[in-house]
Design a protein around this motif. Structure first.
Motif, short mmCIF file in Angstrom:
data_model
loop_
_atom_site.label_atom_id
_atom_site.label_comp_id
_atom_site.label_asym_id
_atom_site.label_seq_id
_atom_site.Cartn_x
_atom_site.Cartn_y
_atom_site.Cartn_z
N PHE A 1 0.86 -1.19 0.00
CA PHE A 1 0.00 0.00 0.00
C PHE A 1 0.89 1.24 0.00
CE2 PHE A 1 -2.46 -3.44 1.59
CZ PHE A 1 -3.80 -3.15 1.33
N GLU A 2 0.61 2.16 -0.92
CA GLU A 2 1.37 3.40 -1.01
C GLU A 2 0.43 4.60 -0.81
OE1 GLU A 2 4.53 1.71 -4.37
OE2 GLU A 2 3.21 3.40 -4.83
N PHE A 3 0.81 5.51 0.07
CA PHE A 3 -0.01 6.70 0.32
C PHE A 3 0.87 7.76 0.97
CE2 PHE A 3 -0.80 3.26 3.33
CZ PHE A 3 -0.33 3.79 4.52
N ASN A 4 0.35 9.01 1.01
CA ASN A 4 1.16 10.09 1.59
C ASN A 4 1.00 10.12 3.11
OD1 ASN A 4 -1.23 11.47 2.21
ND2 ASN A 4 -1.25 12.48 0.22
N GLY A 5 1.74 11.04 3.74
CA GLY A 5 1.85 11.03 5.20
C GLY A 5 0.57 11.34 5.94
N ARG A 6 -0.27 12.20 5.39
CA ARG A 6 -1.49 12.60 6.10
C ARG A 6 -2.71 11.77 5.67
NH1 ARG A 6 -0.84 16.87 9.25
NH2 ARG A 6 1.03 18.16 8.96
N PHE A 7 -2.45 10.68 4.98
CA PHE A 7 -3.56 9.86 4.49
C PHE A 7 -4.30 9.18 5.64
CE2 PHE A 7 -5.59 6.17 2.63
CZ PHE A 7 -6.13 6.69 1.46
N THR A 8 -3.54 8.74 6.66
CA THR A 8 -4.16 8.04 7.78
C THR A 8 -3.32 8.29 9.04
OG1 THR A 8 -5.06 5.89 8.48
CG2 THR A 8 -2.89 5.88 7.43
N THR A 9 -3.72 7.69 10.15
CA THR A 9 -3.04 7.90 11.43
C THR A 9 -1.94 6.86 11.63
OG1 THR A 9 -4.61 6.48 12.59
CG2 THR A 9 -5.14 8.85 12.43
N TYR A 10 -1.03 7.16 12.55
CA TYR A 10 0.05 6.21 12.87
C TYR A 10 -0.51 4.96 13.54
CZ TYR A 10 3.38 9.95 11.81
OH TYR A 10 4.12 10.92 11.18
N SER A 11 -1.62 5.10 14.26
CA SER A 11 -2.23 3.92 14.89
C SER A 11 -2.73 2.95 13.83
CB SER A 11 -3.35 4.33 15.83
OG SER A 11 -4.36 5.04 15.13
N ASN A 12 -3.24 3.48 12.70
CA ASN A 12 -3.67 2.60 11.62
C ASN A 12 -2.47 1.91 10.96
OD1 ASN A 12 -6.44 2.91 11.86
ND2 ASN A 12 -6.52 4.65 10.44
N LEU A 13 -1.31 2.58 10.94
CA LEU A 13 -0.11 1.92 10.43
C LEU A 13 0.25 0.74 11.32
CD1 LEU A 13 2.20 4.94 9.47
CD2 LEU A 13 0.61 3.67 8.02
N ASP A 14 0.05 0.90 12.63
CA ASP A 14 0.34 -0.20 13.55
C ASP A 14 -0.59 -1.38 13.29
OD1 ASP A 14 1.80 -1.15 16.00
OD2 ASP A 14 -0.26 -1.18 16.80
N LYS A 15 -1.87 -1.07 13.02
CA LYS A 15 -2.83 -2.14 12.72
C LYS A 15 -2.43 -2.87 11.44
CE LYS A 15 -6.79 0.22 14.84
NZ LYS A 15 -8.11 0.86 14.56
N MET A 16 -2.00 -2.12 10.43
CA MET A 16 -1.59 -2.75 9.17
C MET A 16 -0.38 -3.65 9.38
SD MET A 16 -1.99 0.32 6.35
CE MET A 16 -1.54 -0.78 5.02
N ASP A 17 0.58 -3.19 10.18
CA ASP A 17 1.78 -4.00 10.43
C ASP A 17 1.42 -5.30 11.14
OD1 ASP A 17 4.85 -4.03 10.48
OD2 ASP A 17 4.33 -4.40 12.59
N LYS A 18 0.49 -5.23 12.10
CA LYS A 18 0.09 -6.43 12.83
C LYS A 18 -0.71 -7.39 11.95
CE LYS A 18 0.18 -4.24 17.38
NZ LYS A 18 -0.61 -3.72 18.53
N GLN A 19 -1.34 -6.86 10.90
CA GLN A 19 -2.07 -7.72 9.96
C GLN A 19 -1.17 -8.28 8.87
OE1 GLN A 19 -5.64 -5.85 8.37
NE2 GLN A 19 -6.03 -4.80 10.30
N GLY A 20 0.09 -7.90 8.91
CA GLY A 20 1.02 -8.41 7.91
C GLY A 20 0.95 -7.68 6.58
N LEU A 21 0.46 -6.44 6.59
CA LEU A 21 0.32 -5.65 5.37
C LEU A 21 1.52 -4.72 5.22
CD1 LEU A 21 -3.48 -4.71 5.62
CD2 LEU A 21 -2.43 -6.69 4.49
N THR A 22 2.08 -4.68 4.02
CA THR A 22 3.23 -3.83 3.74
C THR A 22 2.75 -2.45 3.27
OG1 THR A 22 4.52 -5.76 3.08
CG2 THR A 22 5.34 -3.61 2.38
N PHE A 23 3.41 -1.41 3.75
CA PHE A 23 3.03 -0.05 3.34
C PHE A 23 4.28 0.79 3.12
CE2 PHE A 23 3.00 -0.11 8.00
CZ PHE A 23 3.86 0.94 8.30
N ILE A 24 4.12 1.81 2.28
CA ILE A 24 5.15 2.83 2.06
C ILE A 24 4.45 4.18 2.16
CG2 ILE A 24 6.81 3.84 0.45
CD1 ILE A 24 7.08 1.12 -0.87
#
Length: 591
Positions: free
Chosen positions: A363-386
């Motif tokens: 998943f690719e998106f800019n910095g203000r697209f979502t919150t850092y807590s949602n990045l934590d959820k994605m990491d725990k789900q095994g989802l890669t993001f940039i």
């Protein structure tokens, strides 16, 4: 047994006439030239006596005008007229031709307009009428000038005098956008017609849901702009044929249909579309998410740019490698819903498993697209993001404390052999609200200003690929704005009011068809929709319908051979919305 002579059928022609006028002529000849009585004639020719007297009376009246000296037509025989046949519906068609030329319409545009009104007139006849009326030849015009002239046709409203007919009838007509039919093989090859048919999108009246959606799609693919006059698209039978109709529905019908579409219908269709393209391997698993502002047009919005317009913040998700869109959402109306839009898209992907799972994608998106807590959820789900780390005073101070020797020179190899030298600093970091340890890459492009800080949970990706991926995202978003602008997102027509979410869904579908056409034709893989429209789609031609076949003769253009090469590979396809007919493409004899 009586032997028949070779000339018996000729004798029978005179002795036993079959045509009514032939019998009447022989009866009057017997009465006036041979002097036979009415009783004899009635027995010989099968008339009653009173009918014979009526024929005699009528014949005398017809012949009483100066001995039929030529001022009145002969009652039985007609002298064949010499030269070309007179212009069909001459008075009315001549008036329309003159009116169209006053609006700067060329001969091909006038012919398409007359064909839409079922007035069959050749281009040579139109040219002759214009010459007789004293019109000079038009100067050379570009595509925009031709569109503006066609959209100002004074007879546009007459296209709806004939009711919309479903299906195809034997016909032959000219069209100014014959290239639109090139999308039909793509729609059939990828099963998009079946997706529409099985979707929740409704039909309305006698028009099926496939023809209804293709009607909206024709406006998008055909580049119909906001400044176009009302119902101008109805004056070209080629656009109607694309949807399986004799003409596209009028504005009122389109408005009524669009009012029946809701968000759930669009979601179901997008799921089916993503599954179908996933099955064909068209998605790489990388998705780029961005927000785009959709201007909201209404009848009282005024003319742009004379006054500012409201806009709807919309989420658009696409594959940056292929340019194909897979998700759209215009319900992002607040900051909270904007933050949760990412989670909704993840749920959407989970509900549409395909060739690439979301765990193997990125998943690719800019910095203000979502919150850092949602990045934590994605990491725990095994989802890669940039993504980009949000710029702040604390981040600036942290970057400023980095020793100069820690910055490493890095050469980014760009397309066309244009290399760019960057300064890169890489380390690990944590973000507030995110427990995961993330990879942080700071990049300075020109050695000035605040560096861009890329954050990802992918530690295995090569640094060159990571930076290139980020730079391509910025370029893709710029191209995306140009693409959506070509489709006149929610700006088809000032009188055409379409729900924004439905309009964005149709825009995504139209963009995907253009991307697929670019992939299918040689030398066009990197062309934008606007460029493809100018090369292939914006092309006049003649269409013939008959014998379960639709023949499309397109006028010769430089890029036409590439389109015809692709069309040759689809000759075995049949099209249900065209009554099961096949499509045959060929070049015409004109440019």
């Amino acid at each position: 047994m009586e032997n028949k002579q070779p000339t018996d059928h000729i004798r029978d022609y005179f002795l036993y006439p079959k045509l009514a006028l032939h019998k009447q002529y022989l009866a009057m000849r017997d009465f006036f030239l041979d002097g036979k009585s009415a009783e004899e004639i009635s027995k010989a020719h099968g008339y009653s006596v009173s009918s014979v007297y009526s024929l005699v009376r009528d014949f005398k009246i017809k012949m009483s005008s100066d001995g039929n000296s030529g001022e009145e037509p002969d009652p039985f025989f007609k002298d064949p007229s010499r030269g070309r046949p007179r212009l069909q519906q001459e008075a009315g068609s001549r008036e329309i031709i003159v009116e169209c030329r006053k609006k700067n319409m060329g001969v091909p545009e006038i012919k398409s307009t007359l064909d839409a009104m079922d007035i069959k007139v050749s281009e040579k006849q139109i040219t002759k009428v214009l010459r007789e009326e004293g019109f000079a030849r038009l100067p050379r015009r570009d595509g925009e000038e031709r569109k503006a002239a066609a959209s100002s046709a004074p007879v546009a409203s007459m296209a709806q005098e004939n009711p919309i007919s479903i299906g195809l009838e034997d016909d032959r007509f000219s069209t100014q956008i014959a290239g639109l039919m090139l999308f039909a093989p793509i729609i059939k090859e990828y099963g998009i017609d079946a997706l529409i048919q099985n979707s929740p999108y409704p039909g309305m009246g006698q028009i099926s849901n496939v023809s209804a959606i293709l009607s909206f799609l024709a406006l998008k693919l055909g580049g119909i702009a906001h400044f176009a006059a009302d119902d101008s698209w109805c004056m070209d039978k080629g656009m109607g044929l694309f949807a399986g109709l004799n003409a596209l529905p009028a504005t009122a019908w389109l408005n009524t249909y669009a009012s029946q579409i809701d968000r759930d219908m669009n979601i179901e269709f997008l799921k089916a579309l993503k599954n179908a393209l996933n099955f064909e391997g068209m998605f790489t698993g990388i998705v780029s998410l961005c927000y785009t502002a959709v201007p909201y047009w209404s009848n009282n919005a005024g003319s742009w740019p004379a006054r500012s317009l409201s806009s709807v913040n919309s989420l658009y998700v696409y594959d940056p490698t292929s340019g194909l869109g897979c998700y759209a959402d215009t319900t992002v109306k607040s900051r909270n819903s904007k933050v949760d839009a990412l989670c909704e898209f993840i749920e959407f992907c989970s509900a549409t498993p395909g060739h690439h799972s979301i765990q193997s994608g990125c998943f690719e998106f800019n910095g203000r697209f979502t919150t850092y807590s949602n990045l934590d959820k994605m990491d725990k789900q095994g989802l890669t993001f940039i993504t980009l780390q949000r710029k702040s005073k604390m981040l600036r101070e942290k970057i400023a404390r980095v020793p100069e020797f820690s910055w490493k020179p890095f050469t980014l190899h760009m397309a066309g052999g244009q290399d760019k030298v960057l300064s890169v600093y890489e380390n690990e970091t944590t973000l507030k609200g995110c427990d995961a340890v993330l990879r942080q890459v700071a990049v300075t492009w020109d050695g000035k200003g605040m560096p861009d800080v890329i954050v990802t949970n992918n530690f295995e990706m090569d640094l060159s690929e990571l930076i290139k991926r980020y730079s391509e995202k910025w370029l893709n978003e710029s191209e995306l704005g140009e693409q959506l602008d070509f489709f006149h997102l929610n700006r088809i027509n000032s009188e055409l009011s379409i729900d924004v979410d439905f309009d964005l869904t149709m825009t995504m579908l139209a963009n995907n068809l253009y991307r697929l056409l670019a992939m299918k034709t040689v030398g066009n893989s990197n062309d934008s929709a606007k460029a493809l429209f100018g090369k292939l789609i914006d092309n006049a031609g003649e269409i013939s319908i008959g014998n379960n076949q639709v023949e499309v003769k397109m006028r010769r253009k430089k890029a036409l051979p590439y389109a015809l090469d692709y069309a040759q590979t689809t000759t075995g396809l049949t099209y249900p919305w065209l009554n099961g007919s096949s499509l045959v493409f060929s070049p015409s004899n004109t440019t």
